[in-house]
Write a protein that holds these residues in place. Structure first.
Motif, PDB file in Angstrom:
ATOM      1  N   GLN A  79       3.761  15.855  -0.105  1.00 44.25           N
ATOM      2  CA  GLN A  79       3.938  15.020   1.075  1.00 44.25           C
ATOM      3  C   GLN A  79       2.938  13.866   1.096  1.00 44.25           C
ATOM      4  O   GLN A  79       3.300  12.718   1.385  1.00 44.25           O
ATOM      5  N   ALA A  80       1.690  14.165   0.767  1.00 44.86           N
ATOM      6  CA  ALA A  80       0.666  13.119   0.736  1.00 44.86           C
ATOM      7  C   ALA A  80       0.963  12.106  -0.361  1.00 44.86           C
ATOM      8  O   ALA A  80       0.746  10.895  -0.183  1.00 44.86           O
ATOM      9  N   ALA A  81       1.449  12.581  -1.507  1.00 45.29           N
ATOM     10  CA  ALA A  81       1.773  11.684  -2.618  1.00 45.29           C
ATOM     11  C   ALA A  81       2.884  10.713  -2.236  1.00 45.29           C
ATOM     12  O   ALA A  81       2.783   9.498  -2.474  1.00 45.29           O
ATOM     13  N   LEU A  82       3.946  11.233  -1.631  1.00 44.59           N
ATOM     14  CA  LEU A  82       5.081  10.388  -1.273  1.00 44.59           C
ATOM     15  C   LEU A  82       4.713   9.407  -0.157  1.00 44.59           C
ATOM     16  O   LEU A  82       5.175   8.260  -0.154  1.00 44.59           O
ATOM     17  N   ALA A  83       3.866   9.852   0.783  1.00 48.42           N
ATOM     18  CA  ALA A  83       3.429   8.957   1.857  1.00 48.42           C
ATOM     19  C   ALA A  83       2.595   7.800   1.296  1.00 48.42           C
ATOM     20  O   ALA A  83       2.751   6.643   1.707  1.00 48.42           O
ATOM     21  N   LEU A  84       1.734   8.124   0.345  1.00 48.84           N
ATOM     22  CA  LEU A  84       0.906   7.083  -0.253  1.00 48.84           C
ATOM     23  C   LEU A  84       1.751   6.139  -1.115  1.00 48.84           C
ATOM     24  O   LEU A  84       1.503   4.927  -1.155  1.00 48.84           O
ATOM     25  N   GLU A  85       2.755   6.678  -1.780  1.00 50.84           N
ATOM     26  CA  GLU A  85       3.656   5.831  -2.560  1.00 50.84           C
ATOM     27  C   GLU A  85       4.347   4.810  -1.657  1.00 50.84           C
ATOM     28  O   GLU A  85       4.500   3.639  -2.044  1.00 50.84           O
ATOM     29  N   LEU A  86       4.744   5.227  -0.458  1.00 50.60           N
ATOM     30  CA  LEU A  86       5.363   4.302   0.484  1.00 50.60           C
ATOM     31  C   LEU A  86       4.401   3.172   0.850  1.00 50.60           C
ATOM     32  O   LEU A  86       4.804   2.005   0.953  1.00 50.60           O
ATOM     33  N   GLU A  87       3.131   3.516   1.053  1.00 52.83           N
ATOM     34  CA  GLU A  87       2.137   2.496   1.362  1.00 52.83           C
ATOM     35  C   GLU A  87       2.013   1.492   0.220  1.00 52.83           C
ATOM     36  O   GLU A  87       1.970   0.273   0.440  1.00 52.83           O
ATOM     37  N   PHE A  88       1.960   2.006  -0.998  1.00 52.11           N
ATOM     38  CA  PHE A  88       1.865   1.105  -2.150  1.00 52.11           C
ATOM     39  C   PHE A  88       3.101   0.221  -2.257  1.00 52.11           C
ATOM     40  O   PHE A  88       3.001  -0.972  -2.577  1.00 52.11           O
ATOM     41  N   ASN A  89       4.256   0.796  -2.005  1.00 49.72           N
ATOM     42  CA  ASN A  89       5.479  -0.004  -2.101  1.00 49.72           C
ATOM     43  C   ASN A  89       5.482  -1.153  -1.100  1.00 49.72           C
ATOM     44  O   ASN A  89       6.043  -2.226  -1.366  1.00 49.72           O
ATOM     45  N   LEU A  90       4.840  -0.954   0.053  1.00 48.16           N
ATOM     46  CA  LEU A  90       4.731  -2.017   1.046  1.00 48.16           C
ATOM     47  C   LEU A  90       3.769  -3.107   0.583  1.00 48.16           C
ATOM     48  O   LEU A  90       4.065  -4.300   0.690  1.00 48.16           O
ATOM     49  N   PHE A  91       2.618  -2.690   0.062  1.00 47.26           N
ATOM     50  CA  PHE A  91       1.561  -3.645  -0.235  1.00 47.26           C
ATOM     51  C   PHE A  91       1.676  -4.294  -1.614  1.00 47.26           C
ATOM     52  O   PHE A  91       1.014  -5.292  -1.877  1.00 47.26           O
ATOM     53  N   LYS A  92       2.499  -3.748  -2.489  1.00 46.03           N
ATOM     54  CA  LYS A  92       2.639  -4.347  -3.819  1.00 46.03           C
ATOM     55  C   LYS A  92       3.839  -5.287  -3.911  1.00 46.03           C
ATOM     56  O   LYS A  92       4.157  -5.774  -5.001  1.00 46.03           O
ATOM     57  N   ARG A  93       4.465  -5.538  -2.788  1.00 45.36           N
ATOM     58  CA  ARG A  93       5.593  -6.472  -2.797  1.00 45.36           C
ATOM     59  C   ARG A  93       5.149  -7.826  -3.345  1.00 45.36           C
ATOM     60  O   ARG A  93       4.084  -8.327  -3.005  1.00 45.36           O
TER      61      ARG A  93
END
Length: 206
Positions: A79-93
């Motif tokens: 759960q923590a991994a997937l939540a952090l992946e979402l954050e990266f997907n937002l900021f690496k646009r």
């Protein structure tokens, strides 16, 4: 470090999210991270630790490069991994950075093969990362940043030992430990692979 000094894609994302200025704790750590310092970043939830970590990784790596990961981030569970992946997907646009999650609830052979095809940032649970490593499924020789997110979880089970093994397999690297408290067991890391690390505690900044 001001958000104005970020790479253009990050600046655009920060503006879009309405982040004009760093929070107080972020002002203390962002410039140090950018300068390559290893840190124990200690602050309560809501201080901007995760955002600091994500934008620092994107700022450092900037774009996709070769196959081996350059940033490794340990998290407590899927759960923590997937939540952090979402954050990266937002900021690496606006960049082509590649992010991959490795956790127990997935076929390890598939994970090993997918990592081998190339990624820049690996988000992993300690147990799964170690299993993939011992299967020769990940090359840690190119790591520039090794990070632990919400490090309190390390002291349950064997996580602390599993994470401690990782520096034995990599060369020079920046280490960033984010936590709400400094545990005395972190002193072992300060005496070995993090001997030059700074402890930045939000309490001391008040």
């Amino acid at each position: 470090m001001s958000f104005k000094k970020l790479i253009p894609p990050l600046k655009d994302t920060m503006a879009h999210k309405g982040f004009d200025e760093p929070l107080a704790f972020q002002k203390q750590i962002l410039s140090k991270i950018k300068g390559g310092a290893s840190l124990f970043a200690i602050a309560p939830n809501g201080s901007g630790k995760t955002t600091s970590m994500v934008i620092s990784v994107v700022q450092r790596l900037k774009s996709a490069f070769e196959d081996a990961p350059r940033a490794l981030i340990f998290v407590k569970d899927k759960q923590a991994a997937l939540a952090l992946e979402l954050e990266f997907n937002l900021f690496k646009r606006g960049t082509d950075l590649r992010v991959y999650c490795a956790y127990e609830e997935h076929d390890i052979d598939i994970q090993r093969d997918e990592i081998y095809t190339g990624t820049d940032i690996v988000i992993a649970t300690p147990k799964r990362l170690n299993r993939i490593f011992f299967l020769n499924g990940i090359n840690l020789n190119k790591l520039q940043m090794c990070i632990v997110e919400d490090a309190e979880f390390l002291f349950r089970g064997h996580h602390f030992t599993e994470v401690t093994r990782t520096p034995e397999s990599i060369g020079k690297c920046q280490y960033l430990i984010f936590s709400t408290a400094f545990d005395k067991r972190f002193e072992r890391w300060k005496e070995s692979f993090m001997y030059n690390a700074q402890v930045i505690n939000a309490k001391s900044l008040q």
